[in-house]
Every structure is written in C-alpha cells, then in structure tokens.
Design a protein around this motif. Structure first.
Motif, PDB file in Angstrom:
ATOM      1  N   GLU A 172      -0.796  -1.563  -9.492  1.00  0.00           N
ATOM      2  CA  GLU A 172      -0.942  -2.317  -8.241  1.00  0.00           C
ATOM      3  C   GLU A 172      -1.313  -3.778  -8.486  1.00  0.00           C
ATOM      4  N   LYS A 173      -2.223  -4.001  -9.447  1.00  0.00           N
ATOM      5  CA  LYS A 173      -2.705  -5.360  -9.715  1.00  0.00           C
ATOM      6  C   LYS A 173      -1.545  -6.262 -10.151  1.00  0.00           C
TER       7      LYS A 173
ATOM      8  N   ARG B  76       0.834  -1.221   0.000  1.00  0.00           N
ATOM      9  CA  ARG B  76       0.000   0.000   0.000  1.00  0.00           C
ATOM     10  C   ARG B  76       0.860   1.258   0.000  1.00  0.00           C
ATOM     11  N   GLN B  77       1.923   1.217   0.782  1.00  0.00           N
ATOM     12  CA  GLN B  77       2.799   2.395   0.838  1.00  0.00           C
ATOM     13  C   GLN B  77       3.468   2.666  -0.513  1.00  0.00           C
ATOM     14  N   LEU B  78       3.918   1.580  -1.163  1.00  0.00           N
ATOM     15  CA  LEU B  78       4.588   1.731  -2.459  1.00  0.00           C
ATOM     16  C   LEU B  78       3.627   2.255  -3.516  1.00  0.00           C
ATOM     17  N   VAL B  79       2.373   1.853  -3.410  1.00  0.00           N
ATOM     18  CA  VAL B  79       1.369   2.332  -4.374  1.00  0.00           C
ATOM     19  C   VAL B  79       1.013   3.792  -4.075  1.00  0.00           C
ATOM     20  N   GLU B  80       0.800   4.070  -2.786  1.00  0.00           N
ATOM     21  CA  GLU B  80       0.412   5.449  -2.397  1.00  0.00           C
ATOM     22  C   GLU B  80       1.490   6.470  -2.740  1.00  0.00           C
TER      23      GLU B  80
END
Lengths: 445, 114
Positions: free
Chosen positions: A162-163, A151-155
């Motif tokens: 992400e998928k 989540r942090q890497l995506v945010e």
C-alpha cells in the motif's frame, strides 16, 4: 489478332504491376511529400484485397455466431454487442492483423447497426475504474476521490504494498492535476479545442507503475483511469486555478496551456485545409476526436510525448461549432514557431543536437501542420474505404441469401501516427510508439 | 473482336475466382523484435474466429446471464479481452521456412451488453 494479343498482354501486365505492392501501404504515407503528383499513390487501393479479407472474415464470423442458439437474446437481454480487432504495419509498409507483439496502427470496433440509443463515441471502451474531476475540483478533492479506490484495491489484495502504491500514485496524480490546470486555463477559441485529459495508469501488485511497450503485453494487475473534463467554456484565471500548485506544477500548467493553444490552432488549420479538398460528410463515418500524448522533459518542459498508455496523459481535441465569436484561423506566431517533442534515450537513432540534450526536440509548426493534414487524410481515406466495404458486404449477403441478416458495421476506427523528428507525421509501424491518434465514429441513427 | 472479349472475360473470371478468398496477413514482432508475417486465407481465418466466438460466447454469455440475475452484480457492460493461441506449422512463413510450429496470439476484445 496481333492487336488482340497485345491488348491482352497489356491487361495482364497492368494487373501484375498493380498487384506488385499488394498488401503494402504506399511509401507516400511515410514520407514527407504531400504534393498533388502523389495523389495516384494515396488511394489505398494496394490494401483493398487485405481489407476485403478482414471484412469478410470478421462479418462472416460474427454472423455465424449470431445464428447460434446461445446468441439469441434472452429475457435479461445480454448479447454480444461489439468486437474489436487491431491492424499493424511492418517495416516495409505491409499491413496485417496484429497477431504478436507490436504497435497497432489501426483499431477497428464493430457493432450492430441497430442501436437502441445514440451512444457516446467511447462507449465501447473498457470499463475501468475512473476518477473524473473538473474545474471545480481541487487537488484535495482529487486525493479524496482516489482514496476509496486505493482502499478497495488494497482490501481485495490486488495491491500488496500500500505504501509504495500510494507514493507512486501521489506523484503521477499531482502531475496529472497540473496538466489539468493547464487545460482549465487555456483560452483557445479555435474550432478544434482540447476538452479532456486522461491518464490510464497500470500498476503491478507491488504498487509500481507498469509501462506498456511494443513487445510488452499488458497483463498488469491494476488499472485505473484519471480524467479531467472541462465543463466551462470560459478559461479559469491563473489566480483561481493555480492556488494549490507548487512551483514545478505551475510551470507544467503554464506550458501545457501554451502547447494546447498551439495544437488547437494546428489541428483546426489542418482540418480546414483538408475540408477544402474532401467532403468529410460523404460517408457514414464522422471525424470525432484527435488524441495527443503530453509529456514532460527532465527539465520540466511540456511537449508532445509518446502514447505509452501509462504515466503519459493524453489530451483529446473535439470539434466545436463555429460561432461569430470564433476567430478566423490565423496565428502569426504559427508559421515561424515550434512545438516541443519529448524525446528520450531510447530514441538513439536521432542525431545529437542541443534539443536531445534537453530531452526536447523543437518541431517546426509548419511541418507539423503538413504532417497532421496527411494523417487526417490517411484516416479519412481508410475510414471511408473500410466503412464502405463493410456496408457493401452486408448488402451482398442480404441479397444473395434472401434472408434478413443481422447487420454488423464498423462502429469506430482509431488510427495512430508518429511524429518524425523532421516534423512530418506518418502512420505508426510495429516498433514505434505513437504520439497521435485520430478517431472516426459511425453516425448511427 | 470475339477473341478479345473472350480474353478479357477469362482474365476477369480468373481474378474473381481469386478474390473470393483473400489473403489476410498476420503480422507482429517476435520476442527479439523481429518482424513476423504469416499469410492466411480469409476463409480459414473466418473459420478460426467463428470457432472462438462460439466457444467464448458459449461459455461467457450463460455466465453473464446467470451473474446478472443476481442483484449483487449490477453491471451493464462486460468487456472481454482475449488472445487466441494458434499454432502454425512448417513452410508458411513469408521470410524463411521455419522448422518449428509458431504460436500466434492475435488480441481481440469482445463487448457484451444488455
């Protein structure tokens, strides 16, 4: 007079012949021979001048930096604490500072001699995001621990898809978990035992796994480390450890266990034999860790693989104290047995046989042991030489300048080796990817 | 006998004078996978490294100190991996006198700690 001229000529010739292969490692290290007649070739004297140059330039530059006003410690204490450089070996055995693409044979970590506390051997390593599990954690626990990292890497925008990222991460983390379960069920009681499995993952921003090779610089966007550290002395039972594994993962776990047990024996036996010839405690460096890469063939068989740095997990063997319950090093299966080496299509130079078809090559354990002993011998001699040179250089400087010099020492040396298909092990050259690493760490008090 | 001692002394002095500045080879593969070797004197190499330490340390250390005083950044080690780009000119290549300057990028890591 004639006699004098003769002696002088001989001296000159000796000097000339000794420097003929200057800067090259002796072919002895890359061949299969380990007999005593080769002893005169295994002293690493041919790279003395090069190592002197490395020590002089590194220590000299570090000392000069220490004299700079910016290097002086401030209230919050930040300072230059260490420096790492890498060496490579060319195709004809010439050694150099790795300055372009290529595989490193030696990694040298320098640090200040006076340390506040005794540090862990790996403290100088990069501070990646690390997810660590042990025998008490389930697959669900691992996924739970990975979720906030994802989540942090995506945010933060470091991962765009992400998928794709989650899909790829799930595949490698499930395999990693299966290898870890193999380690947690290993009953080996040999002095050298596997205690940790590590997987360094490199992802591109699109969520795909990036693999490093000799010509690829690792400038990927996302790095993540998965680690399994064994905390229990007693092996877990299959029933307890493998409940959340599917059939393929169970196979990985069982084969990992067999491989680790065999390797544990081979490392212990090789070290024992080396210890008979050399006093391992004679210099500042201490033989700490052996790292071996684990891989899976197309059919799902587990074996020794290449240390590619991504997708391929590494297993770390460390030395345990000999106790009354430790069995004598004797494994009847060892002398006739084999160990799997995972080969891939890029190993096109290997003669085709039934092993290659299965992506597995069966290495004779007797030969592995012989090669491993030689690798340990190389690591021992290199570490001893390097450490002594650094120490002497500092002493000379301190005496000559009559001032208190900051002392930089070799803190850690990591040397890398490659299994040949015949079973021998040699120091890795520029184009090859290593299977095995040996670490020596300075015993800073 | 005197001549022998003199010869030996001269030989030793000769080799010592060379030993003061060793050759450190820079090695690697080019983009086509071909091996490259660049011999460089250790004193020259030390000068270049020293320059990098001063430059990088001079730029990085004040920044880390400043970040560190901000409570939001609670870290205890700062690892800096860097390539040093250098250009080497004509006639220094071991295998062939290449006409163009060559870019060399040795990789180092610097560790800063509290």
């Amino acid at each position: 007079m004639k006699k004098n001229i003769l002696i002088a000529t001989l001296l000159t010739l000796v000097t000339f012949s000794a420097s003929a292969k200057e800067g090259h490692l002796n072919p002895y290290w890359f061949g299969d021979s380990i007999d005593k007649s080769a002893d005169q070739n295994d002293n690493l004297n041919s790279i003395d001048s090069f190592l002197n140059g490395v020590v002089d330039s590194t220590v000299g530059a570090l000392n000069e930096f220490d004299a700079e006003p910016v290097a002086k410690a401030t209230k919050n204490g930040w300072h230059l604490a260490g420096f790492q450089t890498s060496l490579g070996v060319g195709f004809s055995g010439n050694i150099g500072i790795l300055a372009f693409g290529g595989t490193k044979i030696i990694e040298i970590d320098w640090a200040r001699k006076k340390q506040e506390k005794k540090e862990k051997e790996e403290e100088l390593e990069s501070s990646l995001p690390v997810v660590t599990i042990n025998e008490n954690h389930t697959k669900a626990d691992l996924n739970k621990a990975l979720d906030p990292v994802v989540r942090q890497l995506v945010e933060t925008g470091r991962v765009k898809d992400e998928k794709e990222f989650r899909k790829n991460l799930s595949v490698v983390s499930n395999d990693f978990y299966a290898y870890a379960k193999g380690l947690s069920t290993t009953r080996s009681n040999y002095v050298w035992r596997a205690g940790k499995i590590r997987l360094d993952l490199n992802f591109s921003a699109s969520g795909k796994i990036a693999t490093a090779g000799p010509l690829v610089k690792l400038g990927v966007d996302v790095k993540l480390r998965l680690e399994f550290a064994r905390i229990m002395a007693k092996a877990q039972s299959d029933n307890k450890a493998m409940t959340d594994l599917n059939a393929k993962e169970r196979k990985i776990a069982r084969e990992t266990r067999n491989l680790l047990d065999s390797l544990s024996y081979e490392v212990t036996k090789s070290y024992d034999e080396l210890e008979k010839s050399y006093n391992m405690d004679v210099h500042d460096m201490s033989f700490k860790i052996i790292e071996v890469a684990l891989g899976m063939s197309v059919e799902g068989s587990v074996g020794v693989a290449k240390l590619k740095g991504s997708v391929v997990p590494s297993v770390f063997f460390t030395r345990h104290k000999l106790s009354s319950s430790t069995p004598a090093v004797a494994d009847k299966a060892a002398d006739n047995g084999t160990i799997n080496l995972i080969v891939d299509n890029s190993d096109a130079g290997i003669a085709v046989d039934k092993g290659l078809k299965e992506s597995i090559f069966k290495l004779k354990r007797k030969r592995i042991r012989k090669g491993m002993k030689k690798a340990m011998k190389f690591a021992y001699k290199f570490a001893k030489k390097m450490s002594k040179k650094a120490k002497k250089r500092q002493e000379r400087m301190a005496q000559g300048r009559r001032v208190k010099m900051p002392k930089w020492i070799v803190k850690k040396i990591r040397s890398q080796y490659k299994f040949e298909v015949g079973g021998s092990i040699g120091p890795v050259k520029l184009k090859a990817i290593p299977h095995l690493s040996i670490y020596w760490v300075n015993k800073i008090k | 006998m005197k001549k022998l001692i003199l010869t030996a002394t001269l030989l030793m002095a000769f080799s010592t004078s060379f030993a003061a500045d060793y050759l450190v080879n820079l090695i690697g593969l080019d983009e086509n996978g071909k091996e490259l070797n660049i011999p460089i004197k250790s004193k020259k190499w030390k000068k270049r490294m020293s320059k990098v330490f001063k430059r990088v340390g001079g730029d990085v250390l004040p920044q880390i100190r400043s970040y560190s005083s901000n409570e939001k950044f609670a870290f205890s080690q700062f690892d800096l991996g860097l390539y040093i780009t250098m250009k080497f000119g004509i006639g220094i290549f071991e295998e062939s006198p290449v006409k163009l300057a060559m870019k060399v990028e040795p990789y180092f890591k610097l560790f800063f700690k509290k």
